[in-house]
Enzyme design. Structure first.
Site, mmCIF file in Angstrom:
data_model
loop_
_atom_site.group_PDB
_atom_site.id
_atom_site.type_symbol
_atom_site.label_atom_id
_atom_site.label_comp_id
_atom_site.label_asym_id
_atom_site.label_seq_id
_atom_site.Cartn_x
_atom_site.Cartn_y
_atom_site.Cartn_z
ATOM 1 N N LYS A 182 0.840 -1.204 0.000
ATOM 2 C CA LYS A 182 0.000 0.000 0.000
ATOM 3 C C LYS A 182 0.876 1.256 0.000
ATOM 4 C CE LYS A 182 -0.333 -0.125 5.071
ATOM 5 N NZ LYS A 182 -1.188 -0.539 6.207
ATOM 6 N N TYR A 189 15.602 30.723 6.632
ATOM 7 C CA TYR A 189 14.516 31.567 7.144
ATOM 8 C C TYR A 189 14.550 31.687 8.667
ATOM 9 C CZ TYR A 189 12.260 31.096 2.543
ATOM 10 O OH TYR A 189 11.964 31.120 1.207
HETATM 11 C C1 LIG Z 1 -0.458 -1.596 6.917
HETATM 12 C C2 LIG Z 1 -1.033 -2.873 7.295
HETATM 13 C C3 LIG Z 1 -0.219 -4.010 7.457
HETATM 14 C C4 LIG Z 1 1.294 -3.951 7.444
HETATM 15 O O1 LIG Z 1 1.740 -3.346 8.644
HETATM 16 P P1 LIG Z 1 3.298 -3.213 8.975
HETATM 17 O O2 LIG Z 1 3.331 -2.714 10.371
HETATM 18 O O3 LIG Z 1 3.876 -2.242 8.007
HETATM 19 O O4 LIG Z 1 3.886 -4.566 8.817
HETATM 20 C C5 LIG Z 1 -0.839 -5.225 7.682
HETATM 21 N N1 LIG Z 1 -2.190 -5.316 7.778
HETATM 22 C C6 LIG Z 1 -2.995 -4.238 7.666
HETATM 23 C C7 LIG Z 1 -4.470 -4.403 7.795
HETATM 24 C C8 LIG Z 1 -2.444 -2.972 7.437
HETATM 25 O O5 LIG Z 1 -3.249 -1.913 7.339
#
Ligand SMILES: *Cc1c(COP(=O)(O)O)cnc(C)c1O
Length: 419
Positions: free
Chosen positions: A70, A302
Site C-alpha cells: 500500500k 529563514y
Molecule cells: C499496513 C497494514 C499491514 C502492514 O503493517 P506493517 O506494520 O507495516 O507490517 C498489515 N495489515 C494491515 C491491515 C495494514 O493496514
C-alpha cells in the site's frame, strides 16, 4: 520499462523527475557507488526487497507471506516493489485501497492480491474480474461485493475483517455477528466465497503487551464462530511486521508484513534491521548545489534559527519539505556528506528546512564541493543515517519518513529484484 527513462552517460544518469512514483528508471549499475539522477533522488534497492521478503518467508514457517505494498509500496514504488517481493517468495500482495490492487493487475502483476479498505460505490465488479480478493468489514460491503459478483457472473473471494481490539476498521461486537450472518447467507448461496478472516494488532510493536494475546484469542473465537456458521475459513491472517518478527504464534495461515519488507525494524527498541536479518531498501540522497564561506554571526535560512559562532563553510542541499523532508528536521535532521575523496562526514541540518532547500554547516575545514553527494538516510550499515534516525529526530516513526517522500523525487531502481 514504462514512463520516462534515464539517459545513461558514463557514470551519471540524467532523468526528468517522474510525475508518478511508479515510473521506472533503470539505473546503470555501479558496484560500490551510487547512480546520480537529478539533483535529488530516492535510490531503491530491489535486491534488498527481495532478500527481506525471503527472510520473512523463512520466519513465517508454514504460513504464507503477503507483502503489503500500500501507499506506493511504502514510498518505494508500487509495481517494482511488488515484483521484487514476489521474487523473494511472497505469494500474496496486500493493499489498503482497491485502486492500488487494480493498478497492480493493470501492470500485469500476478499472485493473490487483497485490498481491505473500501467505501460504498467502489468498482467491486472490476475487482472481481481482476481476480482481486476483497475484505469486508460490514454487511453493506458484502452486499455490494455480492452484486458485483453477480454482475461479473462469477464468485467473489472475500475476507471478513474483524476489529479484535485495535479500535479501527473491522466489524466489532454486534456488528461482527451481523457480518458473519450475512456472510454465511451469501456464501451458502454460492455468490460469495468467504475464504478468509483477518484482523490487525494495536500493540504488536510492544511484544508481551497483554492486548497482543487478548487480540489473538478474540481472533480465534471469531474464526470458530465463522466455522460454526458453516464457513470454510482457509486463510486466517493477523500478523503485521512486528508480530511476524517477534511472535510466531500469530502467524496462522498468512502473515502481512509491510515495513519489514522494505528493510526497516518495526520494533527499533528491540533491534535495528540488521538484528532481524533485514536491509533498508530506500536511500534518500542529493548533490550539493553550492558550497560557500560564511562569516561568524551570519544566520542561516529563514528566521536565522541557526547562527554559526565561527567563520564556516556551508552547503546547499537541493531538497526540502516539498520533497518530503520533514520541516520539523530544522537543526536536528542527521545527514552524511560523501566527499569526492570518499570520506563520509556526519553533520546536522542547520536552520529551517525550506520548500526546496536545506542548509548544512559543513565547518571551515570541509573538503566538500559542489556535486558531492549528501545522504539523508539509507542503510545504517554503510555509515549513513537511517530512516529510524530521522524518525527519532522529528518525533515520528520510520513508516512516516519513508511514505512521506514526494513523487517530486525520482525513484531510481537498483538490482534485479524482479529477475
Ligand atoms: C499496513 C497494514 C499491514 C502492514 O503493517 P506493517 O506494520 O507495516 O507490517 C498489515 N495489515 C494491515 C491491515 C495494514 O493496514
Amino acid at each position: 520499462m514504462l514512463g520516462q527513462t534515464g539517459e545513461v552517460t558514463d557514470r551519471f544518469v540524467t532523468a526528468v523527475a517522474p510525475t508518478r512514483a511508479t515510473d521506472v528508471i533503470r539505473a546503470a549499475r555501479e558496484p560500490g557507488g551510487s547512480t546520480r539522477v537529478g539533483p535529488a533522488r530516492l535510490i531503491i534497492d530491489l535486491d534488498a526487497i527481495r532478500a527481506n521478503t525471503a527472510e520473512l518467508c523463512r520466519r513465517a514457517g508454514r504460513a504464507q507471506v503477503m507483502a503489503v505494498v500500500k501507499a506506493d509500496g511504502y514510498g518505494h514504488g508500487l509495481v517494482p516493489s511488488a515484483r521484487a517481493a514476489l521474487a523473494g517468495g511472497a505469494t500474496w500482495l496486500g493493499t489498503a485501497l482497491l485502486g492500488e490492487a487494480l493498478e497492480l493487475r493493470r501492470q500485469g502483476v500476478g499472485g493473490r492480491i487483497l485490498s481491505w479498505l473500501h467505501t460504498p460505490g467502489e468498482p467491486f465488479a472490476d475487482a472481481v474480474r481482476a481476480d482481486v480478493d476483497l475484505a469486508a468489514a460490514a454487511p453493506w460491503a458484502l452486499d455490494e461485493i455480492a452484486a458485483a459478483a453477480q454482475q461479473a457472473a462469477t464468485t467473489a473471494r472475500v475476507h471478513l475483517k474483524f476489529d479484535t481490539g485495535l479500535g479501527r476498521n473491522g466489524a466489532y461486537g454486534p456488528g461482527a455477528e451481523q457480518l458473519i450472518r450475512r456472510a454465511a447467507e451469501l456464501d451458502s448461496a454460492g455468490i460469495l466465497s468467504i475464504v478468509g478472516v483477518m484482523s490487525h494488532f494495536a500493540y504488536a510493536d510492544a511484544p508481551g503487551h497483554p492486548t497482543v494475546r487478548a487480540q489473538r484469542e478474540t481472533f480465534e473465537r471469531y474464526v470458530e464462530t465463522c466455522e460454526r456458521a458453516g464457513l470454510d475459513v482457509q486463510v486466517r491472517s493477523l500478523a503485521n511486521s512486528a508480530a511476524t518478527l517477534t511472535d510466531p504464534s500469530c502467524a496462522f495461515d498468512l502473515v502481512r508484513p509491510g515495513l519489514a519488507v522494505y528493510g526497516l525494524s518495526p520494533v527499533p527498541q528491540l533491534g535495528g534491521p540488521q538484528e532481524f536479518g533485514l536491509r533498508p531498501a530506500m536511500t534518500c540522497s542529493a548533490d550539493l548545489a553550492l558550497v560557500k564561506d560564511i562569516p561568524a554571526g551570519q544566520g542561516l535560512s529563514y528566521g536565522h534559527d541557526y547562527v554559526p559562532a565561527q567563520d564556516t563553510r556551508i552547503g546547499i542541499v537541493p531538497m526540502g519539505y516539498a520533497d518530503g523532508v520533514p520541516r520539523g528536521a530544522g537543526n536536528v535532521g542527521p545527514v552524511a556528506v560523501r566527499q569526492r575523496d570518499g570520506d563520509l562526514r556526519r553533520v546536522t541540518v542547520s536552520g529551517r528546512v525550506c520548500m526546496d532547500q536545506v542548509v548544512l554547516d559543513l565547518g571551515a575545514a570541509t573538503r566538500a564541493r559542489e556535486g558531492d553527494e549528501v545522504v539523508l538516510f539509507g542503510d545504517p550499515a554503510t555509515g549513513v543515517p537511517s530512516a529510524q534516525d530521522w524518525a527519532e529526530a522529528t518525533n515520528t516513526i520510520s513508516y512516516e519518513i519513508i511514505t512521506r517522500m514526494s513523487t517530486r523525487l525520482p525513484r531510481v531502481f537498483h538490482g534485479e529484484g524482479d529477475a
